[in-house]
Design a protein around this motif. Sequence first.
Motif, PDB file in Angstrom:
ATOM      1  N   ASP A 132       0.845  -1.192   0.000  1.00  0.00           N
ATOM      2  CA  ASP A 132       0.000   0.000   0.000  1.00  0.00           C
ATOM      3  C   ASP A 132       0.885   1.248   0.000  1.00  0.00           C
ATOM      4  OD1 ASP A 132      -1.813   2.069   0.480  1.00  0.00           O
ATOM      5  OD2 ASP A 132      -3.080   0.834   1.776  1.00  0.00           O
ATOM      6  N   ALA A 133       1.168   1.752  -1.190  1.00  0.00           N
ATOM      7  CA  ALA A 133       2.085   2.885  -1.318  1.00  0.00           C
ATOM      8  C   ALA A 133       1.537   4.138  -0.651  1.00  0.00           C
ATOM      9  CB  ALA A 133       2.367   3.155  -2.796  1.00  0.00           C
ATOM     10  N   GLN A 134       0.239   4.353  -0.760  1.00  0.00           N
ATOM     11  CA  GLN A 134      -0.333   5.561  -0.159  1.00  0.00           C
ATOM     12  C   GLN A 134      -0.292   5.504   1.360  1.00  0.00           C
ATOM     13  OE1 GLN A 134      -1.149   8.536  -1.632  1.00  0.00           O
ATOM     14  NE2 GLN A 134      -0.043   7.436  -3.258  1.00  0.00           N
ATOM     15  N   ALA A 135      -0.516   4.323   1.922  1.00  0.00           N
ATOM     16  CA  ALA A 135      -0.425   4.197   3.381  1.00  0.00           C
ATOM     17  C   ALA A 135       0.995   4.460   3.856  1.00  0.00           C
ATOM     18  CB  ALA A 135      -0.879   2.803   3.809  1.00  0.00           C
ATOM     19  N   LEU A 136       1.970   3.958   3.105  1.00  0.00           N
ATOM     20  CA  LEU A 136       3.376   4.209   3.438  1.00  0.00           C
ATOM     21  C   LEU A 136       3.681   5.693   3.375  1.00  0.00           C
ATOM     22  CD1 LEU A 136       6.271   3.137   3.972  1.00  0.00           C
ATOM     23  CD2 LEU A 136       6.520   2.881   1.484  1.00  0.00           C
ATOM     24  N   ALA A 137       3.234   6.352   2.305  1.00  0.00           N
ATOM     25  CA  ALA A 137       3.484   7.786   2.156  1.00  0.00           C
ATOM     26  C   ALA A 137       2.826   8.584   3.270  1.00  0.00           C
ATOM     27  CB  ALA A 137       2.972   8.255   0.792  1.00  0.00           C
ATOM     28  N   GLN A 138       1.566   8.293   3.554  1.00  0.00           N
ATOM     29  CA  GLN A 138       0.843   9.066   4.557  1.00  0.00           C
ATOM     30  C   GLN A 138       1.418   8.872   5.951  1.00  0.00           C
ATOM     31  OE1 GLN A 138      -1.263  11.469   3.961  1.00  0.00           O
ATOM     32  NE2 GLN A 138      -1.036  11.029   1.763  1.00  0.00           N
ATOM     33  N   LYS A 139       1.924   7.674   6.247  1.00  0.00           N
ATOM     34  CA  LYS A 139       2.525   7.436   7.564  1.00  0.00           C
ATOM     35  C   LYS A 139       3.782   8.291   7.740  1.00  0.00           C
ATOM     36  CE  LYS A 139       1.358   5.008  10.248  1.00  0.00           C
ATOM     37  NZ  LYS A 139       0.527   5.239  11.446  1.00  0.00           N
ATOM     38  N   ILE A 140       4.637   8.320   6.736  1.00  0.00           N
ATOM     39  CA  ILE A 140       5.857   9.121   6.822  1.00  0.00           C
ATOM     40  C   ILE A 140       5.514  10.600   6.904  1.00  0.00           C
ATOM     41  CG2 ILE A 140       7.899   9.860   5.519  1.00  0.00           C
ATOM     42  CD1 ILE A 140       8.187   6.959   4.559  1.00  0.00           C
ATOM     43  N   ILE A 141       4.562  11.039   6.109  1.00  0.00           N
ATOM     44  CA  ILE A 141       4.179  12.458   6.110  1.00  0.00           C
ATOM     45  C   ILE A 141       3.614  12.862   7.467  1.00  0.00           C
ATOM     46  CG2 ILE A 141       2.573  14.142   5.133  1.00  0.00           C
ATOM     47  CD1 ILE A 141       2.838  12.523   2.458  1.00  0.00           C
ATOM     48  N   SER A 142       2.693  12.075   8.000  1.00  0.00           N
ATOM     49  CA  SER A 142       2.049  12.450   9.258  1.00  0.00           C
ATOM     50  C   SER A 142       3.044  12.483  10.409  1.00  0.00           C
ATOM     51  CB  SER A 142       0.903  11.486   9.572  1.00  0.00           C
ATOM     52  OG  SER A 142       1.379  10.166   9.782  1.00  0.00           O
ATOM     53  N   LEU A 143       3.974  11.532  10.448  1.00  0.00           N
ATOM     54  CA  LEU A 143       4.969  11.529  11.511  1.00  0.00           C
ATOM     55  C   LEU A 143       5.944  12.695  11.356  1.00  0.00           C
ATOM     56  CD1 LEU A 143       5.728   7.702  11.762  1.00  0.00           C
ATOM     57  CD2 LEU A 143       4.566   9.113  13.470  1.00  0.00           C
ATOM     58  N   ALA A 144       6.342  12.988  10.122  1.00  0.00           N
ATOM     59  CA  ALA A 144       7.289  14.080   9.886  1.00  0.00           C
ATOM     60  C   ALA A 144       6.695  15.427  10.269  1.00  0.00           C
ATOM     61  CB  ALA A 144       7.715  14.087   8.424  1.00  0.00           C
ATOM     62  N   GLN A 145       5.377  15.542  10.183  1.00  0.00           N
ATOM     63  CA  GLN A 145       4.723  16.819  10.479  1.00  0.00           C
ATOM     64  C   GLN A 145       4.358  16.975  11.952  1.00  0.00           C
ATOM     65  OE1 GLN A 145       1.519  16.666   7.605  1.00  0.00           O
ATOM     66  NE2 GLN A 145       2.728  17.751   6.047  1.00  0.00           N
ATOM     67  N   ASP A 146       4.617  15.948  12.740  1.00  0.00           N
ATOM     68  CA  ASP A 146       4.347  16.017  14.184  1.00  0.00           C
ATOM     69  C   ASP A 146       5.660  15.721  14.916  1.00  0.00           C
ATOM     70  OD1 ASP A 146       3.504  15.828  16.797  1.00  0.00           O
ATOM     71  OD2 ASP A 146       1.769  14.540  16.364  1.00  0.00           O
ATOM     72  N   ARG A 147       6.489  16.745  15.038  1.00  0.00           N
ATOM     73  CA  ARG A 147       7.841  16.552  15.538  1.00  0.00           C
ATOM     74  C   ARG A 147       7.868  16.019  16.970  1.00  0.00           C
ATOM     75  NH1 ARG A 147      11.262  15.885  11.686  1.00  0.00           N
ATOM     76  NH2 ARG A 147      12.866  16.102  13.293  1.00  0.00           N
ATOM     77  N   ALA A 148       6.961  16.468  17.813  1.00  0.00           N
ATOM     78  CA  ALA A 148       6.963  16.010  19.203  1.00  0.00           C
ATOM     79  C   ALA A 148       6.672  14.515  19.279  1.00  0.00           C
ATOM     80  CB  ALA A 148       5.930  16.801  20.014  1.00  0.00           C
ATOM     81  N   HIS A 149       5.672  14.086  18.527  1.00  0.00           N
ATOM     82  CA  HIS A 149       5.332  12.662  18.522  1.00  0.00           C
ATOM     83  C   HIS A 149       6.464  11.846  17.907  1.00  0.00           C
ATOM     84  CE1 HIS A 149       2.963   9.104  18.716  1.00  0.00           C
ATOM     85  NE2 HIS A 149       2.714   9.028  17.424  1.00  0.00           N
ATOM     86  N   LEU A 150       7.067  12.395  16.862  1.00  0.00           N
ATOM     87  CA  LEU A 150       8.191  11.709  16.209  1.00  0.00           C
ATOM     88  C   LEU A 150       9.330  11.491  17.198  1.00  0.00           C
ATOM     89  CD1 LEU A 150       9.563  10.651  13.608  1.00  0.00           C
ATOM     90  CD2 LEU A 150      10.305  13.000  13.154  1.00  0.00           C
ATOM     91  N   GLU A 151       9.673  12.494  17.976  1.00  0.00           N
ATOM     92  CA  GLU A 151      10.769  12.364  18.935  1.00  0.00           C
ATOM     93  C   GLU A 151      10.421  11.366  20.033  1.00  0.00           C
ATOM     94  OE1 GLU A 151      13.824  13.484  18.586  1.00  0.00           O
ATOM     95  OE2 GLU A 151      13.123  14.214  16.638  1.00  0.00           O
ATOM     96  N   ASN A 152       9.164  11.346  20.458  1.00  0.00           N
ATOM     97  CA  ASN A 152       8.744  10.362  21.463  1.00  0.00           C
ATOM     98  C   ASN A 152       8.906   8.939  20.936  1.00  0.00           C
ATOM     99  OD1 ASN A 152       8.083  12.203  23.456  1.00  0.00           O
ATOM    100  ND2 ASN A 152       5.942  12.389  22.803  1.00  0.00           N
TER     101      ASN A 152
END
Length: 362
Positions: free
Chosen positions: A310-330
């Motif tokens: 699922d290419a779109q699911a892969l893309a959206q997961k990376i995008i959403s995490l990259a745009q939420d820096r606090a959650h990404l660092e956690n």
Amino acid sequence: MSRPGGVQTHVRDLSSWLTNQGHEVQIIAPHGPIPVSDIRTLGRYRNVTLHGTRFELSIASAKDLRRVTEEVHAWGAEVVHLHTPWTPLMPWQLWRRLRLPSVATFHATLPTSTRFDPIDGFLRGAARYFNKRLAHVVVPSFAPQRQWKDMGITPPPGILPPTINLAKWRTARDTKAPSDKPLHVVYMGRLEARKGVDVLLDAWPTIAKALPASQLTIAGDGEQRAGIAIRAAHMPGHNISLIPPPSDQEAPALIASADFFAAPATHGESFGLVLIEAMAAGALPVAAHNPGFATVLTGPGQELLVPPKDAQALAQKIISLAQDRAHLENLKHWAQSHAQTFDVTQVGPHYVDLYKSAIESR
């Protein structure tokens, strides 16, 4: 042993740790295209591809088998650890002659199919053969164990994860200089169909559009390399680099330079050493939800799994995490702590217990 891979990493890192603990270890493997200094070579090999992955068939002459058997006995070997011994033929040849207490790790999760497959039949027969004759059989995760249970093999194998020395991966993370560079995604591994690099390339335009100036590095070699190079060349402006497989010394720095480690393998993964390496190096893995990767990405890590292919699911997961820096660092903090539970210092003692039990059961 001369090519990169999870089994090779496990064998080499466990051997080094055992040696540092005062044990004596020999690795026996076929001659490879590149000389390797830390193994005893036996037999010749031929590359084959089966179920979307590449491996080697090996065979040793009677003369060489006699010589190595005598040398190993004279050295004082007490226990043999076989790795995926249903792959013909040299390991089975040597094991029969050594007649020593033996354990085996079966690393593979076999593909599931409703069609008749003579190779699958052979592997299942080999599983029953070895299960009756070895002191202990282990698999790296619940996925292959479930397959053995479904085959009605008793007792089913135990679960013992592969080992990995994470020291160099942690060092790469700790020595990485702070940077405000654009998002960097890395794939590192074999370039073959089941590894899902095509899925990553399908996802990349969406990622690049949402996160401008993002960079994708694909590091590896394999049968799909030429096709991947052509696809990347036809995606101008998308910042895609295709590089050869890094050396053992170069790989940690490459992964540490990434924000995300993409692991889109569609099937055939019984574990996920590459995910553990990435987490230790400070790169957050985003992986296809196959049984092997799900074994590693547990608890909070389940959020990092996406549906296979699922290419779109892969893309959206990376995008959403990259745009939420606090959650990404956690998540990165969790990942670094979680990776340590798989370090050879934590898992290695369980292998020592396994070997001692095999010797005592003789």
